[in-house]
Design a protein around this motif. Structure first.
Motif, PDB file in Angstrom:
ATOM      1  N   ALA A 219       0.837  -1.193   0.000  1.00 40.38           N
ATOM      2  CA  ALA A 219       0.000   0.000   0.000  1.00 40.38           C
ATOM      3  C   ALA A 219       0.877   1.250   0.000  1.00 40.38           C
ATOM      4  O   ALA A 219       2.050   1.195   0.337  1.00 40.38           O
ATOM      5  CB  ALA A 219      -0.910  -0.009   1.225  1.00 40.38           C
ATOM      6  N   ASP A 220       0.278   2.384  -0.414  1.00 38.59           N
ATOM      7  CA  ASP A 220       1.060   3.623  -0.582  1.00 38.59           C
ATOM      8  C   ASP A 220       2.255   3.340  -1.491  1.00 38.59           C
ATOM      9  O   ASP A 220       3.397   3.736  -1.226  1.00 38.59           O
ATOM     10  CB  ASP A 220       1.551   4.162   0.766  1.00 38.59           C
ATOM     11  CG  ASP A 220       0.420   4.369   1.758  1.00 38.59           C
ATOM     12  OD1 ASP A 220      -0.631   4.897   1.351  1.00 38.59           O
ATOM     13  OD2 ASP A 220       0.579   3.991   2.931  1.00 38.59           O
ATOM     14  N   TYR A 221       1.980   2.690  -2.590  1.00 39.34           N
ATOM     15  CA  TYR A 221       3.015   2.165  -3.488  1.00 39.34           C
ATOM     16  C   TYR A 221       3.990   3.238  -3.930  1.00 39.34           C
ATOM     17  O   TYR A 221       5.195   3.007  -4.045  1.00 39.34           O
ATOM     18  CB  TYR A 221       2.341   1.519  -4.694  1.00 39.34           C
ATOM     19  CG  TYR A 221       3.265   0.897  -5.696  1.00 39.34           C
ATOM     20  CD1 TYR A 221       3.979  -0.255  -5.397  1.00 39.34           C
ATOM     21  CD2 TYR A 221       3.420   1.449  -6.970  1.00 39.34           C
ATOM     22  CE1 TYR A 221       4.823  -0.850  -6.331  1.00 39.34           C
ATOM     23  CE2 TYR A 221       4.257   0.876  -7.898  1.00 39.34           C
ATOM     24  CZ  TYR A 221       4.956  -0.274  -7.581  1.00 39.34           C
ATOM     25  OH  TYR A 221       5.783  -0.850  -8.509  1.00 39.34           O
ATOM     26  N   TRP A 222       3.498   4.448  -4.157  1.00 34.17           N
ATOM     27  CA  TRP A 222       4.349   5.527  -4.659  1.00 34.17           C
ATOM     28  C   TRP A 222       5.488   5.857  -3.706  1.00 34.17           C
ATOM     29  O   TRP A 222       6.547   6.314  -4.137  1.00 34.17           O
ATOM     30  CB  TRP A 222       3.505   6.776  -4.915  1.00 34.17           C
ATOM     31  CG  TRP A 222       2.909   7.369  -3.683  1.00 34.17           C
ATOM     32  CD1 TRP A 222       1.693   7.063  -3.126  1.00 34.17           C
ATOM     33  CD2 TRP A 222       3.480   8.367  -2.832  1.00 34.17           C
ATOM     34  NE1 TRP A 222       1.475   7.791  -1.991  1.00 34.17           N
ATOM     35  CE2 TRP A 222       2.554   8.611  -1.782  1.00 34.17           C
ATOM     36  CE3 TRP A 222       4.682   9.074  -2.845  1.00 34.17           C
ATOM     37  CZ2 TRP A 222       2.796   9.533  -0.774  1.00 34.17           C
ATOM     38  CZ3 TRP A 222       4.938   9.991  -1.833  1.00 34.17           C
ATOM     39  CH2 TRP A 222       3.998  10.221  -0.816  1.00 34.17           C
ATOM     40  N   LYS A 223       5.302   5.631  -2.411  1.00 33.39           N
ATOM     41  CA  LYS A 223       6.311   6.030  -1.429  1.00 33.39           C
ATOM     42  C   LYS A 223       7.613   5.264  -1.598  1.00 33.39           C
ATOM     43  O   LYS A 223       8.696   5.809  -1.366  1.00 33.39           O
ATOM     44  CB  LYS A 223       5.762   5.836  -0.010  1.00 33.39           C
ATOM     45  CG  LYS A 223       4.691   6.837   0.374  1.00 33.39           C
ATOM     46  CD  LYS A 223       4.118   6.555   1.757  1.00 33.39           C
ATOM     47  CE  LYS A 223       5.138   6.746   2.844  1.00 33.39           C
ATOM     48  NZ  LYS A 223       4.532   6.540   4.195  1.00 33.39           N
ATOM     49  N   HIS A 224       7.524   3.996  -1.992  1.00 32.47           N
ATOM     50  CA  HIS A 224       8.766   3.226  -2.142  1.00 32.47           C
ATOM     51  C   HIS A 224       9.107   2.913  -3.597  1.00 32.47           C
ATOM     52  O   HIS A 224      10.236   2.548  -3.900  1.00 32.47           O
ATOM     53  CB  HIS A 224       8.701   1.927  -1.322  1.00 32.47           C
ATOM     54  CG  HIS A 224       7.474   1.108  -1.543  1.00 32.47           C
ATOM     55  ND1 HIS A 224       7.352   0.231  -2.579  1.00 32.47           N
ATOM     56  CD2 HIS A 224       6.317   1.031  -0.839  1.00 32.47           C
ATOM     57  CE1 HIS A 224       6.169  -0.355  -2.509  1.00 32.47           C
ATOM     58  NE2 HIS A 224       5.517   0.105  -1.480  1.00 32.47           N
ATOM     59  N   ALA A 225       8.136   3.092  -4.522  1.00 29.43           N
ATOM     60  CA  ALA A 225       8.408   2.804  -5.932  1.00 29.43           C
ATOM     61  C   ALA A 225       8.615   4.073  -6.747  1.00 29.43           C
ATOM     62  O   ALA A 225       9.203   4.039  -7.834  1.00 29.43           O
ATOM     63  CB  ALA A 225       7.270   1.984  -6.538  1.00 29.43           C
TER      64      ALA A 225
END
Length: 245
Positions: A219-225
């Motif tokens: 979840a919150d994929y943008w934070k680590h990708a």
């Protein structure tokens, strides 16, 4: 056909404050009032909460909007929300959000989990607010909600001036402490001034909320990708048991 990342062109006429169209007629008003008296409207009557918060577009997180969620509770692990651009009588329905517990999210495939966002920071920071409801009434509910996740599809990008719900839906993300997810100060101040409360005060009152021991990794994929999601509409062959005429 426009994607969720491209401004549709040309626009229908109007200034964008209301959809294009003529005013409501007397006949239409009579029909609406009559139906209101005779029909049950059971799904709508299940909307028990108004939540005001903020959201960012997954494909362009510099675009941030104030949102108004009208919440129905189906069970302890699942909520569904009609999302409007305001709480005025002429508010525009701009999307839907589904909210599930962390326990349910863990049962989903990783590719599906990428589409969901966490609520822990949104709630703990005071950005998630129930206008006109005392914090002491909400304390137990907020503790449950810090371990929930949402999937929010915006179907009407009113912030870019769309005069109708145009193009593909856009996936939205929740406020976060990371730079791209920090909500602009002027948006928060505008909301605080309208409802005469302080987001900072809400944050302080929620200091005792216990955050989950661990957050879902996808979840919150943008934070680590460093990547979001945009939707394009493509033609597809119609699935049918008989040849298409």
């Amino acid at each position: 056909m426009a994607s969720s990342d491209k401004t549709p062109d040309p626009m229908p006429p109007g200034d964008g404050s209301m959809p294009p169209g003529k005013g409501v007629t007397i006949t239409q008003s009579i029909v609406d009032k009559g139906a209101e008296m005779m029909q049950s409207h059971k799904p709508i009557k299940q909307m028990s909460q108004h939540v005001c918060s903020f959201a960012c577009y997954s494909h362009d997180m510099t675009r941030q909007i104030e949102t108004h969620h009208y919440v129905s509770r189906l069970n302890n692990d699942f909520l569904q929300c009609a999302v409007y651009d305001s709480d005025d009588s002429n508010a525009r329905l701009i999307g839907i959000e589904y909210i599930i517990s962390g326990r349910i999210l863990e049962t989903l495939l990783p590719e599906e989990q990428k589409l969901w966002h966490s609520h822990a920071h949104e709630i703990k920071s005071g950005l998630w607010a129930n206008p006109r409801v005392p914090e002491m009434v909400n304390s137990g509910e907020l503790q449950d909600l810090v371990n929930t996740y949402g999937k929010f599809w915006c179907t009407w990008q009113t912030d870019r001036g769309d005069r109708l719900p145009l193009g593909a839906p856009s996936l939205m993300m929740s406020p976060q402490e990371a730079e791209l997810g920090i909500i602009k100060i002027d948006l928060v101040k505008k909301r605080d001034d309208k409802y005469r409360f302080s987001t900072d005060a809400l944050k302080k009152s929620r200091a005792s909320l216990v955050l989950p021991e661990s957050m879902n990794r996808m979840a919150d994929y943008w934070k680590h990708a460093g990547k979001g999601f945009a939707i394009d509409i493509e033609e597809a062959e119609i699935k049918t048991t008989a040849p298409f005429p």
